[in-house]
Design a protein around this motif. Structure first.
Motif, PDB file in Angstrom:
ATOM      1  N   ASP A  97       3.330   3.873  -2.303  1.00  0.00           N
ATOM      2  CA  ASP A  97       2.463   3.136  -3.219  1.00  0.00           C
ATOM      3  C   ASP A  97       1.347   2.485  -2.418  1.00  0.00           C
ATOM      4  OD1 ASP A  97       1.277   1.767  -5.259  1.00  0.00           O
ATOM      5  OD2 ASP A  97       3.068   0.702  -5.900  1.00  0.00           O
ATOM      6  N   GLY A  98       0.137   2.951  -2.617  1.00  0.00           N
ATOM      7  CA  GLY A  98      -1.025   2.408  -1.911  1.00  0.00           C
ATOM      8  C   GLY A  98      -1.606   1.186  -2.581  1.00  0.00           C
ATOM      9  N   GLU A 101      -5.431  -0.408  -6.220  1.00  0.00           N
ATOM     10  CA  GLU A 101      -6.743   0.236  -6.051  1.00  0.00           C
ATOM     11  C   GLU A 101      -6.650   1.760  -5.977  1.00  0.00           C
ATOM     12  OE1 GLU A 101      -5.156  -0.471  -1.936  1.00  0.00           O
ATOM     13  OE2 GLU A 101      -5.278  -1.692  -3.739  1.00  0.00           O
ATOM     14  N   ARG A 102      -5.460   2.289  -5.715  1.00  0.00           N
ATOM     15  CA  ARG A 102      -5.316   3.743  -5.650  1.00  0.00           C
ATOM     16  C   ARG A 102      -4.757   4.334  -6.939  1.00  0.00           C
ATOM     17  NH1 ARG A 102      -4.319   6.095   0.203  1.00  0.00           N
ATOM     18  NH2 ARG A 102      -5.825   4.804   1.273  1.00  0.00           N
ATOM     19  N   ARG A 103      -4.338   3.511  -7.856  1.00  0.00           N
ATOM     20  CA  ARG A 103      -3.746   4.004  -9.100  1.00  0.00           C
ATOM     21  C   ARG A 103      -4.816   4.244 -10.153  1.00  0.00           C
ATOM     22  NH1 ARG A 103       0.040  -0.680  -9.098  1.00  0.00           N
ATOM     23  NH2 ARG A 103       1.291  -0.232  -7.294  1.00  0.00           N
ATOM     24  N   ARG A 104      -4.697   5.376 -10.842  1.00  0.00           N
ATOM     25  CA  ARG A 104      -5.589   5.669 -11.953  1.00  0.00           C
ATOM     26  C   ARG A 104      -5.001   5.027 -13.192  1.00  0.00           C
ATOM     27  NH1 ARG A 104      -6.650  11.711 -12.823  1.00  0.00           N
ATOM     28  NH2 ARG A 104      -6.158  11.576 -14.995  1.00  0.00           N
ATOM     29  N   THR A 105      -5.752   4.171 -13.844  1.00  0.00           N
ATOM     30  CA  THR A 105      -5.202   3.457 -15.001  1.00  0.00           C
ATOM     31  C   THR A 105      -5.746   3.955 -16.324  1.00  0.00           C
ATOM     32  OG1 THR A 105      -6.886   1.751 -14.734  1.00  0.00           O
ATOM     33  CG2 THR A 105      -4.759   1.353 -13.686  1.00  0.00           C
ATOM     34  N   ARG A 114       1.491   4.158 -17.347  1.00  0.00           N
ATOM     35  CA  ARG A 114       1.736   3.476 -16.081  1.00  0.00           C
ATOM     36  C   ARG A 114       3.227   3.526 -15.792  1.00  0.00           C
ATOM     37  NH1 ARG A 114      -1.617  -1.978 -15.728  1.00  0.00           N
ATOM     38  NH2 ARG A 114      -2.922  -1.030 -14.176  1.00  0.00           N
ATOM     39  N   ARG A 118       6.847   5.028  -8.007  1.00  0.00           N
ATOM     40  CA  ARG A 118       5.889   5.863  -7.286  1.00  0.00           C
ATOM     41  C   ARG A 118       6.698   6.846  -6.448  1.00  0.00           C
ATOM     42  NH1 ARG A 118       1.681   5.597  -9.703  1.00  0.00           N
ATOM     43  NH2 ARG A 118       0.325   5.872  -7.935  1.00  0.00           N
ATOM     44  N   ASN A 132       6.393  14.463  -6.601  1.00  0.00           N
ATOM     45  CA  ASN A 132       5.801  13.776  -7.749  1.00  0.00           C
ATOM     46  C   ASN A 132       6.769  13.764  -8.934  1.00  0.00           C
ATOM     47  OD1 ASN A 132       3.980  12.351  -9.293  1.00  0.00           O
ATOM     48  ND2 ASN A 132       2.640  14.082  -9.677  1.00  0.00           N
ATOM     49  N   TYR A 137       2.692  10.102 -10.212  1.00  0.00           N
ATOM     50  CA  TYR A 137       1.298  10.072  -9.760  1.00  0.00           C
ATOM     51  C   TYR A 137       0.497  10.865 -10.778  1.00  0.00           C
ATOM     52  CZ  TYR A 137       3.493   8.615  -5.429  1.00  0.00           C
ATOM     53  OH  TYR A 137       4.230   7.950  -4.496  1.00  0.00           O
ATOM     54  N   GLY A 139      -2.484  11.513 -11.164  1.00  0.00           N
ATOM     55  CA  GLY A 139      -3.547  12.358 -10.627  1.00  0.00           C
ATOM     56  C   GLY A 139      -3.040  13.696 -10.123  1.00  0.00           C
TER      57      GLY A 139
END
Length: 187
Positions: A97-98, A101-105, A114, A118, A132, A137, A139
């Motif tokens: 989990d980054g 800021e790295r998650r597409r919401t 959501r 992760r 995955n 994820y 994305g």
């Protein structure tokens, strides 16, 4: 209140802080030794102003930490280096989990679900490895560079080698038909 008490084989130190003005803390139980290493440096205030456990590998059995809650890398979490030929994890899920800021919401047309998890790699049922897991994820998965699959590869339930062989035979058949039609029509 501070106190030092001696109770048989035990020494009890009672204080808010115990301070040792020394470089090394050695713990040695000669009856537990497997080698004759001269020093048993458990904790060392090292030359980089760091704290090193098992300095110079004085304990050949290594270091075991039970119930570790958090491990932070250098500079409070920027890097954690594990230098080992094999890293073994006992557990089923590896989560990466980054941060937010790295998650597409949001998606282009609809909000993206959501997941609180992760799960990058999961050792799933029937001894399968899932990348995955549960599409945590949103994305997707991206692989950069060359990919080699020495065994079979299935995509959407179809064997890729079988699909390619079928397409190649269809192209060969179509090429033969086009050649035949060109021969009939002429220049």
């Amino acid at each position: 209140m501070t106190d030092i008490r001696f109770d048989g084989d035990w020494i009890h130190l009672e204080a808010a802080v115990t301070k040792a003005a020394s470089n090394d803390l050695m713990l040695d139980a000669p009856w537990r030794r497997k080698t004759n290493t001269p020093c048993r440096r458990a904790l060392v205030h090292d030359f980089d102003d760091g704290l090193t456990l098992n300095w110079d590998r004085d304990y050949p059995g290594g270091v075991t930490i039970n119930d570790l809650r958090t491990a932070r890398g250098a500079s409070n979490g920027d890097w954690l280096v594990v230098a080992s030929r094999v890293v073994q994890q006992f557990g089923t899920d590896l989560m990466l989990d980054g941060g937010a800021e790295r998650r597409r919401t949001t998606g282009v047309l609809r909000p993206v679900r959501r997941s609180p998890f992760r799960r990058a790699l999961v050792h799933a049922w029937e001894d399968t490895l899932v990348v995955n897991f549960n599409r945590d994820y949103v994305g997707g998965v991206q692989i950069e560079g060359r990919v080699s699959v020495p065994g079979s590869l299935s995509v959407a339930g179809q064997d890729v080698a079988t699909v390619i062989a079928s397409l190649q035979s269809q192209v060969t058949a179509l090429t033969a038909r086009v050649t035949d039609l060109e021969g009939r029509v002429g220049p």
